[in-house]
Write a protein that holds these residues in place. Structure first.
Motif, PDB file in Angstrom:
ATOM      1  N   GLY A  98       0.807  -1.206   0.000  1.00  0.00           N
ATOM      2  CA  GLY A  98       0.000   0.000   0.000  1.00  0.00           C
ATOM      3  C   GLY A  98       0.840   1.256   0.000  1.00  0.00           C
ATOM      4  O   GLY A  98       2.080   1.226   0.031  1.00  0.00           O
ATOM      5  N   TYR A 100      -0.191   5.373   1.525  1.00  0.00           N
ATOM      6  CA  TYR A 100      -0.582   5.810   2.870  1.00  0.00           C
ATOM      7  C   TYR A 100      -1.522   4.789   3.509  1.00  0.00           C
ATOM      8  O   TYR A 100      -1.420   4.487   4.693  1.00  0.00           O
ATOM      9  N   LEU A 101      -2.444   4.265   2.715  1.00  0.00           N
ATOM     10  CA  LEU A 101      -3.346   3.235   3.213  1.00  0.00           C
ATOM     11  C   LEU A 101      -2.651   1.883   3.132  1.00  0.00           C
ATOM     12  O   LEU A 101      -2.367   1.398   2.036  1.00  0.00           O
ATOM     13  N   GLN A 103      -1.958  -2.155   3.099  1.00  0.00           N
ATOM     14  CA  GLN A 103      -2.708  -3.323   2.644  1.00  0.00           C
ATOM     15  C   GLN A 103      -2.910  -4.339   3.763  1.00  0.00           C
ATOM     16  O   GLN A 103      -3.726  -5.248   3.645  1.00  0.00           O
ATOM     17  N   ASN A 105      -2.422  -4.802   8.355  1.00  0.00           N
ATOM     18  CA  ASN A 105      -2.027  -4.268   9.657  1.00  0.00           C
ATOM     19  C   ASN A 105      -1.125  -5.237  10.412  1.00  0.00           C
ATOM     20  O   ASN A 105      -0.813  -5.007  11.590  1.00  0.00           O
TER      21      ASN A 105
END
Length: 279
Positions: A98, A100-101, A103, A105
Motif C-alpha cells: 500500500g 498511505y493506506l 494493505q 495491519n
C-alpha cells in the motif's frame, strides 16, 4: 532496479524500499536498558509498546507476549556478549504493501543492541546548558505520548542544539507551554515542589518518568505534581533535570542566564539505583 545515490543498482530485496517505517514513519519503538542480563522496567516497556501498537492500529501477534519480548532481547545481547550492560531498541513496523493506506495491519519487528559503559546510573555533573527550541512545536495529542519512528522535531532540535553549543533543547507545545526535552522528560524543582508536565500537554509517557514520580513521592517534605509549566516558570526554578531510561537523570546546570542546583537529582539517582539493586 533502483537508483541509489545516482547509480542504477539491483534492488536485491532492499528492506528500505519496502519498509513502511522508512517510507512513512509507520512504526513504533522502545529503547531498553539491560543490566546483568535483566531488562530494567520490562513490564512498563512492554505495556507501552502494546498500547502504542493499538493506538496506530497495528495487529499484535499472538506470540508477542512479555516473555517472548524478553527472550528475543536477551538472546541478542547474550549472543553479542554485552548482556552485563547494554541498550537495545525494538522497532515494530507495519508490513509492506500500500501507500498511505496499508494493505495489511500485520507487523514485523527489528531489534538491535549496543554495549553501555556503566551498569548502574550515575549523575553527570558536567556543565549542561539548554534553551528553548521554537522552530517547530509538539502537538497536544495522543500520538505525541508514544514513541513513533517520526522524530523530525527531535532531529532538527538536536542539530539546533549542536549548532548553538547547547547540550539539549526544551520543546514547547502548540500552546507555547513546556513539554519535554529532546531526549526525555523534564522535571522542575521549585522550593519543596517537584513538577513535571502532564502527558496531556503532549509529552512522552516516559518509563523513567514513571519511576521518578514514584520515587519522589517517597521523599520526605517533597510535594510531587503534574502541572503545566511555562517558559517563564523555568527561570524561577531552583533545579531542572531530564530523565530517560538510558541516562537515568541528567541535571541541567544552566538555562539562559539562570544556573541551577542538583540536590534532589542526586538523591533520586541514589534511590533509583537502590530500587534496581533490590529488584
Amino acid at each position: 532496479m533502483i537508483n541509489f545515490n545516482g547509480n542504477i543498482v539491483a534492488q536485491n530485496d532492499n528492506v528500505l524500499t519496502q519498509n513502511r517505517a522508512f517510507l512513512y514513519g509507520d512504526g513504533v519503538f522502545e529503547t531498553l536498558k539491560i543490566i546483568n542480563n535483566k531488562i530494567l522496567f520490562l513490564e512498563d516497556h512492554y505495556f507501552r509498546l502494546m498500547a502504542s501498537m493499538r493506538v496506530v492500529r497495528m495487529e499484535i501477534p499472538m506470540n508477542f507476549t512479555m516473555e517472548y519480548f524478553e527472550e528475543q532481547v536477551l538472546s541478542l545481547v547474550q549472543q553479542k556478549g554485552i548482556s552485563v550492560s547494554a541498550r537495545a531498541r525494538i522497532t515494530v513496523f507495519r508490513n509492506d504493501g500500500g501507500w498511505y493506506l496499508p494493505q495489511t495491519n500485520e507487523v514485523s519487528f527489528l531489534i538491535h543492541a549496543t554495549v553501555l559503559d556503566a551498569t548502574l546510573y550515575a549523575l553527570n555533573t558536567d556543565s549542561y546548558e539548554v534553551d528553548l527550541y521554537k522552530d517547530f512545536y509538539v502537538t497536544k495529542q495522543l500520538l505525541s505520548s508514544i514513541k513513533t519512528t517520526n522524530k523530525m522535531i527531535n532531529v532538527t532540535g538536536s542539530i539546533f542544539a549542536h549548532e548553538n553549543g547547547l547540550q539539549n533543547c526544551i520543546l514547547l507545545n502548540d500552546a507555547k507551554n513546556v513539554v519535554e526535552v529532546l531526549q526525555g522528560n523534564l522535571f522542575m524543582v521549585t522550593g519543596k515542589k517537584l513538577i513535571t508536565p502532564p502527558v496531556s500537554e503532549g509529552c512522552l509517557n516516559g518509563v523513567m518518568r514513571k519511576q521518578i514520580l514514584a520515587l519522589a513521592k517517597k521523599v520526605a517534605d517533597i510535594e510531587v505534581s503534574e502541572e503545566i509549566i511555562s517558559p517563564f516558570d523555568l527561570q524561577k526554578a531552583d533545579e531542572l533535570f531530564l530523565t530517560n531510561v538510558i541516562t537515568g537523570i541528567q541535571s541541567i546546570s544552566k538555562y539562559r542566564k539562570k544556573e541551577f542546583t542538583s540536590n534532589l537529582a542526586h538523591l533520586l539517582v541514589q534511590k533509583l539505583n537502590e530500587s534496581i539493586v533490590e529488584n
